[in-house]
Design an enzyme around this catalytic site. Structure first.
Site, short mmCIF file in Angstrom:
data_model
loop_
_atom_site.label_atom_id
_atom_site.label_comp_id
_atom_site.label_asym_id
_atom_site.label_seq_id
_atom_site.Cartn_x
_atom_site.Cartn_y
_atom_site.Cartn_z
N HIS A 28 0.81 -1.28 -0.08
CA HIS A 28 -0.01 -0.14 -0.12
C HIS A 28 0.38 1.21 0.02
O HIS A 28 2.51 0.93 0.52
CB HIS A 28 -0.58 -0.06 1.42
CG HIS A 28 -0.85 -0.12 2.36
ND1 HIS A 28 0.64 0.85 3.05
CD2 HIS A 28 -0.39 -1.28 2.97
CE1 HIS A 28 0.83 0.35 3.99
NE2 HIS A 28 0.31 -0.66 4.78
N HIS A 31 3.58 1.78 2.47
CA HIS A 31 5.06 0.57 2.00
C HIS A 31 5.67 1.32 1.17
O HIS A 31 7.41 1.23 1.07
CB HIS A 31 4.29 -0.52 1.81
CG HIS A 31 4.05 -1.30 2.02
ND1 HIS A 31 2.96 -2.36 1.91
CD2 HIS A 31 3.93 -2.34 3.21
CE1 HIS A 31 1.95 -3.28 3.15
NE2 HIS A 31 3.45 -3.27 4.43
N GLU A 145 6.98 1.81 11.94
CA GLU A 145 6.88 2.39 13.37
C GLU A 145 5.28 2.25 14.09
O GLU A 145 4.53 1.90 14.87
CB GLU A 145 6.87 3.63 14.28
CG GLU A 145 7.99 4.16 14.34
CD GLU A 145 8.58 6.26 14.33
OE1 GLU A 145 7.28 6.85 14.34
OE2 GLU A 145 9.86 6.62 14.51
N GLN A 150 7.62 -4.49 16.78
CA GLN A 150 8.78 -5.43 16.00
C GLN A 150 9.40 -4.31 15.23
O GLN A 150 10.64 -5.05 15.90
CB GLN A 150 7.18 -5.84 14.79
CG GLN A 150 7.83 -6.06 13.60
CD GLN A 150 7.01 -6.81 12.08
OE1 GLN A 150 7.18 -7.48 12.45
NE2 GLN A 150 7.66 -5.98 11.62
N SER A 178 -2.80 -0.19 6.34
CA SER A 178 -2.50 -1.50 6.43
C SER A 178 -2.97 -2.33 5.62
O SER A 178 -3.99 -2.02 4.73
CB SER A 178 -2.68 -2.07 7.60
OG SER A 178 -2.87 -3.95 7.84
N ARG A 180 -4.43 -5.38 5.62
CA ARG A 180 -5.62 -5.78 6.56
C ARG A 180 -6.72 -4.83 6.01
O ARG A 180 -7.83 -5.62 6.48
CB ARG A 180 -5.49 -6.53 7.95
CG ARG A 180 -4.54 -7.71 8.17
CD ARG A 180 -4.37 -7.41 9.61
NE ARG A 180 -3.98 -9.33 9.98
CZ ARG A 180 -2.65 -8.85 9.79
NH1 ARG A 180 -2.10 -8.37 10.28
NH2 ARG A 180 -1.58 -10.63 10.13
P1 AMP Z 1 4.20 -5.52 6.46
O1 AMP Z 1 3.79 -5.94 5.36
O2 AMP Z 1 2.29 -5.02 6.71
O3 AMP Z 1 4.22 -6.83 7.34
O4 AMP Z 1 4.55 -4.18 7.06
C1 AMP Z 1 6.01 -4.79 5.90
C2 AMP Z 1 6.74 -3.19 6.53
O5 AMP Z 1 5.52 -1.66 6.49
C3 AMP Z 1 7.27 -3.09 7.99
O6 AMP Z 1 7.97 -2.71 8.63
C4 AMP Z 1 5.75 -2.14 8.97
O7 AMP Z 1 6.03 -1.86 10.19
C5 AMP Z 1 5.08 -1.14 7.76
N1 AMP Z 1 4.46 -0.74 7.87
C6 AMP Z 1 3.20 -1.01 7.12
N2 AMP Z 1 2.32 -0.10 7.23
C7 AMP Z 1 2.70 0.72 7.67
C8 AMP Z 1 2.26 2.25 8.03
N3 AMP Z 1 0.85 2.59 8.05
N4 AMP Z 1 3.09 3.00 8.20
C9 AMP Z 1 4.20 2.96 8.63
N5 AMP Z 1 5.06 1.45 8.05
C10 AMP Z 1 4.08 0.54 7.79
#
Ligand code: AMP
Length: 276
Positions: A28, A31, A145, A150, A178, A180
């Site tokens: 998204h 990312h 963050e 994590q 997100s 999700r």
């Molecule tokens: P994920 O694919 O959801 O596991 O996320 C991959 C990376 O993107 C992780 O470091 C997350 O913390 C980061 N991330 C996901 N959504 C956001 C967001 N809304 N703002 C900042 N970082 C994000």
């Protein structure tokens, strides 16, 4: 651009020390901002896309996790990535996941936070991060963050990999982006705005217990199920006494941390306390 093996990836990075953006795909715009931060950090940018079964404690959640590698490759490229590393499970865990060191740093466990709501989740996270750091040989990695716990865990296990934080990216209505969120109906999404509203309200409260109580009420009243809505030590995640004052300049740095479920979708948010 799309690399499925360590060998392919080494061909692209050609010995230059890379910057890793680990993801589970379904990219998204949040990312993509992380990818831009990686670009600014310097070195070839590698975006990993791996839906790590080890970190899902719920088979349904794993099965319905969104996957769209073709779109991810196009989006990552447009944001400035040099490679998308999308390894098969066999590449990540050639000897099985159990063969990977799963020792958890202290910050991961026993806190009434993610590890309680999702038992085993961080075991999977540390395993995949150790393998991704090793496979990609990157010198730095960017973490959002949004997943505050994590990020702290990544710092604790990084061993020579610089961990670069990136602030939470939000949609215009305030909900943290997100992968999700796409599972929320329009009404659930509207209700879920109680999460950023609760975080904002907590910022104005005088004490930790007032902040926690306000957050719980706001999310509950909107129809959410609160997993935790708390104010913790920002670095150790230790519980802070309920009478800890927001204005007390001698207190440790504090962080609001929230996990809540709307319509079966578990959402996270966090912010410094008080707001920066
Ligand atoms: P994920 O694919 O959801 O596991 O996320 C991959 C990376 O993107 C992780 O470091 C997350 O913390 C980061 N991330 C996901 N959504 C956001 C967001 N809304 N703002 C900042 N970082 C994000």
């Amino acid at each position: 651009m799309l690399c499925e093996t360590r060998g392919d990836l080494m061909g692209v990075t050609a010995g230059e020390r890379c910057v890793l953006v680990p993801t589970m795909g379904a990219l998204h715009p949040g990312h993509l901002r992380l990818i831009e931060t990686a670009r600014a950090t310097g070195g070839p940018v590698v975006v990993s896309v791996f839906v790590n079964a080890e970190q899902f404690n719920d088979a349904d959640d794993f099965n319905r996790y969104p996957r769209d590698l073709e779109a991810d490759v196009a989006a990552a490229r447009a944001a400035g990535a040099d490679a998308v590393f999308a390894p098969a499970t066999q590449e990540v865990y050639p000897d099985g996941a159990d063969a990977v060191d799963a020792r958890l740093p202290g910050v991961a466990s026993g806190k009434g936070l993610e590890d309680d709501g999702r038992p085993g989740h961080f075991l999977g996270v540390v395993r995949v991060l150790r393998r991704l750091f090793s496979l990609t040989a990157c010198r730095a990695a960017v973490f959002g963050e949004k997943d505050w716990q994590q990020l702290l865990i990544a710092r604790a296990i990084a061993k020579g990999v610089e961990i670069v934080p990136h602030p939470i990216e939000r949609d215009p209505d305030g909900l943290a982006m997100s992968s999700r969120n796409r599972h929320l109906s329009a009404q659930e999404r509207e209700e879920a705005l109680a999460i950023p509203a609760a975080v904002a309200a907590a910022s104005d409260q005088g004490t930790v217990s007032e902040a926690e109580s306000v957050m719980g009420s706001i999310i509950h009243d909107a129809g959410g199920r609160v997993d935790y809505a708390t104010v913790r030590h920002a670095v150790t995640l230790d519980v802070l006494p309920g009478d800890t004052q927001r204005q007390d300049t001698d207190r440790p740095p504090a962080r609001i941390l929230v996990a809540a479920d709307f319509g079966g979708v578990r959402l996270l948010d966090n912010a410094p306390w008080p707001a920066a």
